[in-house]
Enzyme design. Structure first.
Site, PDB file in Angstrom:
ATOM      1  CE  LYS A 126      -4.274  -1.962   1.636  1.00  0.00           C
ATOM      2  NZ  LYS A 126      -3.877  -3.383   1.788  1.00  0.00           N
TER       3      LYS A 126
HETATM    4  C1  LIG Z   1      -4.514  -4.425   1.138  1.00  0.00           C
HETATM    5  C2  LIG Z   1      -3.755  -5.706   1.022  1.00  0.00           C
HETATM    6  C3  LIG Z   1      -4.138  -6.712   0.119  1.00  0.00           C
HETATM    7  C4  LIG Z   1      -5.401  -6.630  -0.723  1.00  0.00           C
HETATM    8  O1  LIG Z   1      -5.317  -5.653  -1.738  1.00  0.00           O
HETATM    9  P1  LIG Z   1      -6.628  -5.139  -2.496  1.00  0.00           P
HETATM   10  O2  LIG Z   1      -6.153  -4.055  -3.382  1.00  0.00           O
HETATM   11  O3  LIG Z   1      -7.553  -4.658  -1.412  1.00  0.00           O
HETATM   12  O4  LIG Z   1      -7.233  -6.291  -3.234  1.00  0.00           O
HETATM   13  C5  LIG Z   1      -3.346  -7.850   0.009  1.00  0.00           C
HETATM   14  N1  LIG Z   1      -2.246  -7.999   0.761  1.00  0.00           N
HETATM   15  C6  LIG Z   1      -1.841  -7.056   1.657  1.00  0.00           C
HETATM   16  C7  LIG Z   1      -0.626  -7.313   2.473  1.00  0.00           C
HETATM   17  C8  LIG Z   1      -2.571  -5.875   1.817  1.00  0.00           C
HETATM   18  O5  LIG Z   1      -2.180  -4.959   2.706  1.00  0.00           O
END
Ligand SMILES: *Cc1c(COP(=O)(O)O)cnc(C)c1O
Length: 483
Positions: A126
């Site tokens: 993120k």
């Molecule tokens: C947010 C997150 C996801 C999922 O991603 P999306 O874009 O919501 O599908 C997967 N793995 C980790 C470690 C995350 O923080």
């Protein structure tokens, strides 16, 4: 570039990139998308192949954003994608590359690789989008002389990524709610050790659902929202999606020698933001073979891609798993794909998402739309806790690489979709240190700890404990705002 809503508002009106930057949902409840996807030519692909990450990101953003000057946009992007921001690399990976590709080996005739997206400040993918959002928000608030109070709820990755992106930014404050004493020691320390005066950690005496309910109530209080300039940074934010498109191109270039080759991606998925970015990269002309959507036991998306039935889950049916950042009851970005699947028909999209509100599900088999899912490259699968443990063990035994639980999910499902000579890239979404308990369960040893995090848990912490009471949270926001 003109933006429209998946539910029809904005056709004919002019929404630019900057107009929708700070917003969440469109006014009609839909999600923003560009009127057409920009296309990438073969010669552009060849030219982009050798660019730095920041320059590639600039080229891609330029196709989606025409109301920030070239010089400003380039400066914001260069400031974001720097080696020292993505310095938490492991064994031999190169921080200059921002998202290094790590080859694991050949399995079933397919080269299997990890795209490391978790070398940023909070050790989860993120960061890649959120860090840029921090710089874009600051720039855009300064340009219009506004302030923004970001309000969010977190049980892990999103909150810390948002806080690290917004720390010290002019015009921005962050109020982040988390359930008191319910996050892992590592994740709590990561957030609560921040001493920046514009970051407020609010530990709510309750569970994550209490935090989310407080956010929902405040979001429906339009007077309060306007007066205190409340905004969010959730995964439906359009700029976050664009930032995630970039690493599909980067990963493709690093896994191929020329543009005639095709590559598949496996994406650990929750809210479908990451997978949606892959879909858009493919629509732009990136030669993606398959997009493999991997879920955990919360398999809303896997069920859709296998059966054509999209059914959101109740709170009681939403499980707490060992890949907690994928524990979702509905996939908030999924509407963007449905819009494309239905030939961009906003009337039908509106109807389907009204069905979701009324009945909690819709089905695209009878209408004949579901068959077209394959044209978009999507396939799927899911993992259980036992699968993730087995995968973490197997990847360590074979390659001496430790992966986190979300990435393990992606690898498990990628292995169900291998094709001879087609490289498959699993998006590595977090570092294993964030989920130490599960790593110890799988490997009976501690995950590697990046050097910057040596004494994280003993740093002084700064947070405020409040009861699960909307008024108390509002009072706190009032007391910390200048208005
Ligand atoms: C947010 C997150 C996801 C999922 O991603 P999306 O874009 O919501 O599908 C997967 N793995 C980790 C470690 C995350 O923080």
């Amino acid at each position: 570039m003109n933006y429209i809503s998946t539910r029809g508002a904005g056709f004919g009106a002019h929404y630019s990139f900057s107009n929708i930057l700070l917003g969440g949902l469109a006014k009609d409840g839909g999600l923003y998308l560009p009127e057409q996807y920009p296309q990438v030519s073969d010669s552009e692909l060849s030219h982009w192949r050798t660019m730095s990450y920041a320059d590639l990101a600039f080229e891609i953003f330029s196709k989606f954003c025409d109301d920030i000057s070239v010089d400003n946009l380039r400066a914001l992007i260069r400031k974001t994608y720097r080696a020292d921001v993505y310095a938490n690399v492991r064994d031999g990976s190169n921080a200059q590359r921002i998202t290094p590709l790590k080859m694991l080996g050949i399995e079933g005739g397919a080269p299997l690789a990890l795209l490391e997206l978790s070398n940023g400040p909070t050790l989860a993918f993120k960061d890649i989008a959120m860090q840029l959002l921090g710089n874009l928000f600051e720039y855009s608030l300064m340009r219009c002389g506004q302030q923004l109070n970001i309000l969010g709820a977190t049980s892990g990755d999103t909150g810390s990524a948002a806080e690290y992106a917004m720390r010290g930014k002019q015009g921005v404050r962050v109020f982040m709610l988390s359930p008191y004493r319910k996050m892992s020691v590592f994740q709590t320390a990561q957030m609560f050790c921040m001493q920046d005066p514009n970051i407020f950690n609010i530990a709510i005496e309750g569970v994550f659902d209490n935090c989310q309910d407080i956010i929902k109530t405040i979001s429906n209080d339009h007077a309060f929202k306007t007066r205190y300039q409340i905004g969010t940074v959730n995964s439906i934010n359009w700029a976050r999606i664009v930032a995630q498109i970039v690493y599909y191109f980067r990963g493709y270039f690093d896994a191929t020698q020329d543009n005639n080759q095709r590559v598949s991606f496996a994406v650990p998925s929750g809210n479908f933001g990451n997978a949606c970015a892959g879909h858009i990269a493919r629509m732009m002309g990136l030669p993606i073979n398959k997009l493999v959507v991997a879920t955990n036991e919360n398999n809303v998306l896997d069920e859709f891609f296998r059966t054509g039935n999209y059914r959101v889950r109740s709170a009681a049916e939403t499980y707490h798993t060992s890949s907690p950042s994928m524990d979702i009851s509905k996939a908030s970005n999924f509407e963007r794909f449905v819009f494309d699947l239905l030939g961009r028909d906003p009337t039908r999209v509106s109807q389907l998402f009204r069905d979701i509100e009324d009945r909690g599900e819709f089905d695209l088999v009878a209408s004949g739309d579901f068959i077209r899912v394959r044209e978009f490259g999507f396939v799927s699968g899911h993992s259980t806790h036992a699968d993730r443990i087995a995968t973490i063990r197997d990847i360590y035994r074979r390659y001496r690489v430790i992966v986190d639980t979300h990435t393990a999910d992606g690898i498990k499902v990628a292995r169900e979709h291998l094709e001879l000579n087609v490289p498959i890239i699993v998006l590595e979404t977090a570092q294993p240190i964030k989920f130490g308990d599960t790593i110890r369960e799988a490997l009976d040893r501690d995950p590697p700890r990046p050097p910057n995090f040596d004494d994280l848990e003993v740093l002084p912490q700064r947070f405020t404990v409040l009861p699960a009471d909307v008024e108390r949270v509002k009072d706190f926001i009032r007391s910390q705002s200048d208005v």
